[in-house]
Structure formats: C-alpha cells, structure tokens
Scaffold this active site. Structure first.
Site, mmCIF file in Angstrom:
data_model
loop_
_atom_site.group_PDB
_atom_site.id
_atom_site.type_symbol
_atom_site.label_atom_id
_atom_site.label_comp_id
_atom_site.label_asym_id
_atom_site.label_seq_id
_atom_site.Cartn_x
_atom_site.Cartn_y
_atom_site.Cartn_z
ATOM 1 C CG ASP A 18 -1.447 -3.173 6.079
ATOM 2 O OD1 ASP A 18 -0.244 -3.386 5.879
ATOM 3 O OD2 ASP A 18 -1.908 -2.052 6.352
ATOM 4 N NE ARG A 55 -5.322 0.451 10.645
ATOM 5 C CZ ARG A 55 -4.357 0.809 9.810
ATOM 6 N NH1 ARG A 55 -3.667 -0.129 9.175
ATOM 7 N NH2 ARG A 55 -4.057 2.072 9.611
ATOM 8 C CE1 TYR A 80 -1.614 -3.744 9.378
ATOM 9 C CE2 TYR A 80 -3.254 -5.259 10.246
ATOM 10 C CZ TYR A 80 -2.919 -4.179 9.445
ATOM 11 O OH TYR A 80 -3.890 -3.540 8.719
ATOM 12 C CG HIS A 96 -4.421 -10.380 12.784
ATOM 13 N ND1 HIS A 96 -5.224 -9.278 12.733
ATOM 14 C CD2 HIS A 96 -4.191 -10.735 11.502
ATOM 15 C CE1 HIS A 96 -5.484 -8.983 11.465
ATOM 16 N NE2 HIS A 96 -4.876 -9.867 10.703
ATOM 17 C CD GLU A 147 -1.289 -2.060 2.418
ATOM 18 O OE1 GLU A 147 -0.105 -2.409 2.312
ATOM 19 O OE2 GLU A 147 -2.033 -2.477 3.318
ATOM 20 C CD GLU A 167 -10.862 -1.570 4.718
ATOM 21 O OE1 GLU A 167 -10.554 -0.981 3.664
ATOM 22 O OE2 GLU A 167 -12.037 -1.721 5.091
ATOM 23 C CG ASP A 200 -6.360 -5.290 7.621
ATOM 24 O OD1 ASP A 200 -6.220 -5.265 6.379
ATOM 25 O OD2 ASP A 200 -6.216 -4.281 8.334
#
Length: 825
Positions: A82, A313, A311, A357, A9, A86, A84
């Site tokens: 990432d 989040r 990470y 995670h 990203e 998103e 997740d």
C-alpha cells in the site's frame, strides 16, 4: 519476455493486479508484514543510537522462503504494498530479505553503471488497469524517509509498551498494557466521564409565543427592548407570561437574505469512519474492513475483478484531474448544467495531509451503486454508496436557502418584550440532491427549516394564540461514541488515518472502556490505569505532546528531521519519567484505603483493597497468618455508569450491531440477559449485559442443606450459579441435576456443567471420585441394539435425535418436534 515478480500484501489484491498485468508477471502476497521487532526482547538498543533488531515474524518463514525461491528466477522484483508508511516499511523489509540473492545465476555479475536496479517500488492509489500499468511504467526506489517515519512510530510504541507495561503488571495486575496513543485516547474518555460527574445542572426557561397570521408560527422570547435576558427560574417566567397576556404584538423588523451551503469535500479516512458510524451504524473496524475489500477488488460479473474505490487510508482531499473530468461530465449529463460549477470545486488540504494521496472516491463514477448492487454484499453496497454519493456531491453547486429573520415587539404598558423567529426555505437543492452530511445532533439550521413563516412586513399586527413557558436544564457534555472520538482524535492531531481503528479496538479489547448505548464509558481498571500513567508520566501521556510527536513523524517523512534525533528527544523525557514512576507509582495490589464503613461480622473498620477483578471492601482485622481472623468481604459498587444508573437518555436509545448495522435487541438465555443482533442467523453478534460491571447477588428463601444458611444466586464468569451465602466457610454449590443416575459409578447423579470455553457438558456429581463426562445430554434409557446403559440427545442439521453413545453401535431415532420443544425448555 521480461520476467517480473510482483509482491503485494493480500491475496485479494494479488488476484486483481494479476488480471491487469497478464503474462510475464507473477503476483504473490506477503500476507502483511514479514519482519518486526522480536516479541521476547525490546529489540531496540537505546544506548547505540536506537539500533533496531528486526526478525522474520514467527509463522512467516514459509512465506519468505517461497518469495525467495520465486525471486531467484526473476529479472525484476516489483514491491507493490500500500502507498503509505506501513506499505513502504513492508517493501523495505522484503527488499532486505530478497536483495542478497542473485537472479538465478551461479556467480553474481558485477553490476554495470547503466544496468537497471533489480528491486523496484511501485505504488498506486487505485487498483485499476490504467493506474496499475502507469505505476509499472514509472517504478522508483524505496523512499527511506517513509520507512524511517514508520520505524520511528514502531520504536516509540515498543519503548512505551515494553517498559511501562511491566510497571502496571507489578503495581496493578498482570496482562495490562500501556500504549503511547491508546492511553491518550483513554485519557480523553476518562476526562469526559469526570466532566459529566462534576457537571452541575442549571435551570433555565424558554417562552414561546404562538402567533396567528395564517399559518401560525412560534417566536421565542429574547429579552426586553434591545437587551437580551436569560430566564433562570419559574418565578421570573411566570411574571413575563402574566405581563404578555394582554400585550400588543407588532412586527418590528423583517430581514430577508439568501444563504448558501457549500458541499463537503470527498471522504478522508476519519470522515468516512464518522459518517459510516452515524449513518450506517457500522463500527470503525467494520467500516475499514469493508473499504479494504472495495479497494482490493470485487468480482463484477463479466467485468471480472475490479477495484471499486481509491486507497482508503488517507487524510488528503485531493482528486486527480481524470476523476474530476469524469465526475463533471456525469453531473452535467445526469443533473443538468445548473448543478455544475463553472470550475471544479477545490478543497483546502490539512497541513499534515500526504500530498501523494487522494481522497477516498470511486475509481469510476460511472459505476453507479445501484448498477453493481447485485455483485456486492449488503454492507459493501452501503459503504460504496456512501463514498460514491459524497464524491459526486463534492463537485455540485451549493444548496441555496431563503432565510427570513423576524423580530417582534410585544408591548405591555411601559415594557416592550422582544421575540424572534428565523425560518429557512430551500430554494435550490444543489448538492443536497445527492448527499447530506450526517451530524451528531440537531443544530440551528434544522430549527430554522422547521419554521414555515407567512409573508410578514414591519408594522404588521399579530394575534397571540398561546404562550408556552417551558422549563429546561443544561446538559453535561455527551459521552464519546466511535464517530465523535475519531473526530476528537483527528482535531487534536492524535494518531493518523491508519491508526484510528486500532486505537478504538485496543481500548475495548483491554477492557479499559465499555460501550453503553453506543457510548464509551471507562471501566474501573481504565480509571486506575489512566490515573497512574498520567500522574507518573506527565509528559509522555500529555495530549499536546502526543500531537507534537505526530508532527515530528510527519517531519521525518518529509526529510526535515532524522528519526534518531526525534527518538533522542522523546527518550530523554521518557527515561526521566520512567525512573520516577519506578520509585513513586502507587502499588494498587497492596493498597488498603481506610473507609468509614464497619465490618458486618466483627465491627472492625472496612478497607478498600484491590483484587484481580477490581476493588472490594475487606475487613481490616484480616490476618493472612491467622486462620481464625475475620475474612469478611463485599463488593465495591464504584461510581461508574451501569445498566441501572446510566443516563436514561443514553440507555434507552437504540443500540446498533457493530458488524452489520442492524438494531440490537434484548434477549434472555440460560446465563442471563444479553443483547443480540436482529439480523440472526445471518449475523450472530451478541453482547453480554454484565460485561465490565459487577452483577449483585440475589438472596433466596431456600436453605443450604449443609449449614442451614440461605442460598444465594451469584454471577461468575460462566453465568449464574446457586451457592450458600456462608461462603467461604460453607462451600456448598447447588448442582443442576438432570434426573439420571451415573452409568459409570451407578451411585452419583448426572449434573449439567459449563466448561471454561463456554460449552455445556454433563458429568457425575461424585467428581473427582467419578470422572464420567458426556458432551451430549444422557437419558435414562438402554440402547435396544447393544444394551448401552444410556442414550444421548443430539441436535443434528436434520433435527434432534436420540442416539447410542457407543461408536460401534449405529442406533439412532428421530425425536418428534413437540418432544424436542418440551425438552429444550
């Protein structure tokens, strides 16, 4: 060598990964999402199983074209956003855009059965050489369940935003927005504000006895005999105090026990946001920006770019075996065996936590914060240190306290009064040697640690030194601050790690809430919007229903439910509420609420109306068609907390800068008072004090030169101005003349003005007949070089100067410091 295109990203992340992958790979950034639902239309076909129309985001065409061009010559494309929902959605959209191309050959060859896929997904929880290389050794397909979960959230938010917001524009004012989750967060703030307003204080008394058996200590009254008694008024407190003056004091029982306090788990996103808010005074948004930088990579001298944390989040407290081994070795070597548990501490996961995670932790515990401090910015160092300490402490032995509870009898005649004191002494610091979790306020444990008790035994006689009756009142629940609101959202199951920051930012940017003393209070528009939405959409903006929707999104991610089925269930409720709201939602724009107040001009009853700046009082006899009807209006001092009426406890406490965490101080500028960061000039954060509240007008003794009424200081969007109190009949506004004739028309006087963007400029008082303007303050002095009618004051980096406004003339002279200081006053 196999050629591979890697897409992430952000450029910072790309730079770090390129270092680890080396030659043979090209790493590029997509700069976030490349596709989204169109802005101009709904983009969702609710009649056709919620079919979506995704388009390339305007402004991202060049990014997509560049990635397509790079992809043409590559054997494999690795999508590494990432780990997740998103990130998975970004990867899916990139695959859509890049997947219809050949790999540079003129004709697309038919794919063989054993031929590997060209587009692959790679994920890693930390950006380190080991994690990145391991991820590239085990690429996978795009997880469609994750993509569906993200798409379901996006479509839910689009349906609510695009179909409810126009109702608010029609009934209240344009520009308002309704968000599925932000409205529920706002509702919590509004409900809390009303609880505070409705709260009735209750009186109660405490009676402390200061007893001597060196050292002296305080014990608190609990009741009579074995029965607990609440003292609710001063009269009862005085009766007890009088009875105790000649009492005999004896220790009834002494209970000694060992109490253990366990370490807290390593950070999840919400816990990091809460601790950073309480300890560092950083806003949630600021914390996440700093954590993002630490995750993507920081330059550490000779070591180069290094991802410092995992990470950020996440709602998981899981830790990898490699990290556990490393931290246990570190604890053993640095603190000794007595601080190391026999086995690693394992913490219970939340039901909805994502198993793939990890908790937020340093990528290597061997990078002590103080060792890398020289390479980090001040705020980066603070956040990294917090994460490092919490992780190390999570694997250390519990702290041990010796707790002593003493019950004491005070015998007075036939009555026995019951007192108690509890004291704690730290016996073994354990994890507290490294880190202690922050709390919203003081608790029983803090009180116990304050009491240092002497050795006491049952039957021991004590001497009374003093009795201290004290009056108290129960307090309402506190207003939410950023930390407590995130905690409340998490506990109620509203939102997820990636959404907390956006929720808090949105309700502030929309001016639905304001911050006073760091606490959230609803604005008038926030109250109106909440009431309208909750009344007309009882299902959609219900707290429990919103939490249930979050669980459904988790079930979609786990493959237990299809995203279209989840949306179908939601839309049935939503469509019914939408039809009801369209017919029954109150039109605030046309509201005329009767009041008992009378018009100060004509004596007619006043009504409350709604304008673009909120509610106001207006004369009921006003007729738009009749120019002679009464036009009297006055502000409506709504019952909201403001700078004058907010609880003293909340406004007197220090306010901290949301960007750097330093203390904010009160300052005064040309447009009134404002709060400013003490870190200036490094940090230029400011906050207007009149944000979200109406400032009362100030009458003056000065008379209007046009109509003879009194002048008045009013407050507009650009600051203070002086005008006639007879407005709108008399529209005289006092100009801020600077004592210089207009060089263009030679008749008008120059006036200091303020533009819409907030900048100061100088113009002719005869505007619009004369349109002279100057960005710099003119002086009544001719240019000695070219003869220009005036010179101007400029403030350059080298200092203030007087210069010629003529671009072809180079005349300029420095202004003495003393003169500049006088001029600036």
């Amino acid at each position: 060598m196999t050629k591979g295109l890697v897409i992430v990203e952000s450029p910072a992340k790309a730079k770090t990964i390129q270092k680890y992958l080396g030659k043979g790979f090209t790493v590029e950034a997509s700069l976030g999402h490349v596709k989204d639902l169109p802005k101009s239309t709904l983009g969702v076909d609710v009649e056709n199983d919620f079919e979506t129309e995704y388009v390339v985001i305007p402004g991202k065409e060049k990014v997509v074209a560049k990635l397509k061009k790079l992809a043409l010559g590559m054997d494999t494309i690795y999508l590494a956003p990432d780990p997740d929902r998103e990130g998975e959605a970004i990867a899916a959209h990139l695959a859509e855009e890049l997947g219809d191309q050949s790999n540079g050959k003129k004709k697309k060859k038919k794919k063989k059965a054993d031929e590997p896929e060209r587009i692959r997904r790679v994920t890693f929880n930390e950006i380190t050489q080991r994690a990145v290389r391991e991820a590239f050794e085990h690429p996978r397909d795009i997880d469609q369940n994750l993509v569906d979960a993200q798409q379901a959230r996006r479509v839910l938010d689009r349906l609510v935003g695009y179909q409810v917001s126009p109702l608010l524009w029609d009934k209240v004012r344009r520009g308002l927005s309704a968000g599925r989750v932000q409205t529920v967060a706002l509702r919590l703030i509004v409900v809390r504000e009303r609880e505070i307003k409705a709260f009735e204080k209750k009186e109660y008394w405490t009676i402390d006895a200061n007893l001597s058996k060196p050292p002296a200590f305080d014990a608190r009254f609990l009741g009579k005999g074995e029965e607990k008694i609440e003292v609710t008024n001063g009269e009862d407190a005085e009766k007890i105090r009088a009875a105790l003056e000649n009492a005999d004091w004896v220790v009834r029982t002494v209970d000694r026990k060992e109490r253990r306090r366990n370490a807290t788990p390593p950070f999840t996103t919400s816990k990091l946001q809460q601790d950073s808010s309480r300890k560092l005074r950083f806003s949630v948004k600021r914390t996440m920006m700093i954590a993002q930088r630490l995750y993507e990579g920081v330059e550490l001298g000779e070591e180069g770019l290094v991802g410092l944390i995992t990470y950020m989040r996440t709602d998981s407290v899981r830790v990898s075996n490699e990290a556990l081994s490393e931290v246990r070795e570190y604890i053993k070597s640095q603190y000794g065996n007595q601080y190391l548990p026999e086995a690693a501490n394992v913490y219970k996961e939340k039901k909805a936590a994502q198993a793939a995670h990890e908790a937020i932790r340093p990528t290597s515990v061997l990078r002590h914060p103080d060792q890398i401090k020289q390479y980090l910015k001040e705020d980066e160092y603070k956040v990294y240190k917090l994460i490092w300490q919490r992780f190390v402490a999570s694997q250390i032995m519990p702290a041990v306290f010796d707790q002593t509870t003493v019950d004491i009898d005070a015998k007075s005649g036939a009555d026995t009064f019951w007192f108690r004191v509890t004291g704690s002494v730290l016996k073994f610091d354990g994890f507290l040697r490294v880190y202690e979790e922050s709390k919203e306020g003081k608790d029983e444990e803090d009180e116990e640690l304050k009491h240092k008790l002497p050795p006491l035994d049952p039957g021991q006689v004590l001497t009374l030194k003093a009795l201290k009756p004290e009056q108290h009142f129960t307090e309402p629940p506190p207003r939410y601050n950023e930390a407590s609101l995130v905690k409340e959202l998490e506990e109620r199951g509203i939102g997820r790690p990636s959404t907390y920051s956006a929720i808090l930012s949105t309700i502030q940017e929309r001016q639905y809430v304001q911050k006073l003393g760091g606490k959230f209070t609803p604005t008038e528009i926030g109250l109106v919007v909440t009431d309208l939405l909750v009344e007309n959409f009882p299902d959609i903006f219900d707290v429990q229903y919103t939490a249930r929707l979050e669980e459904e999104l988790d079930e979609i991610e786990e493959g237990k439910e299809t995203w279209t089925d989840a949306l179908g269930g939601f839309y049935k409720k939503f469509e019914k509420d939408l039809r009801y709201a369209s017919k029954h939602m109150e039109n605030i724009k046309r509201m005329e609420k009767p009041t008992d107040e009378k018009c100060e001009r004509c004596g007619s009853p006043l009504v409350i109306k709604w304008g673009k700046h909120g509610s106001f009082y207006a004369c009921s006899s006003y007729d738009k068609e009749d120019p002679n009807s009464c036009t009297f209006t006055k502000e409506n001092p709504i019952n909201l907390p403001d700078l004058d009426s907010a609880d003293l406890q909340e406004t007197t406490q220090e306010e901290y800068c949301e960007n750097c965490g330093r203390v904010m101080v009160l300052k005064r500028g040309r447009f009134g008072q404002f709060m400013a960061c003490t870190g200036y000039p490094d940090c230029k954060t400011t906050r207007r004090l009149d944000q979200g509240k109406k400032v009362p007008d100030i009458p003056l003794d000065e008379l209007c030169p046009k109509c003879g009424r009194n002048m008045m200081i009013r407050h507009g969007r650009y600051g203070e101005f002086t005008t006639c109190s007879g407005y709108p009949e008399c529209k005289y506004v006092k100009q801020n003349f600077i004592g210089v004739k207009c060089p263009l028309c030679k008749e008008g006087e120059l006036v200091e003005k303020r533009a819409r963007k907030g900048n100061t400029f100088y113009g002719c008082g005869n505007y619009p007949e004369c349109k002279f303007t100057s960005a710099h303050k003119p002086t009544a002095e001719k240019c000695p070089n070219c003869g220009s009618e005036y010179l101007v004051e400029k403030f350059l980096k080298s200092g203030p100067v007087i210069a010629c406004p003529n671009k072809e003339c180079e005349y300029e002279r420095a202004v003495p410091v003393e003169a500049a200081a006088v001029g600036s006053d």
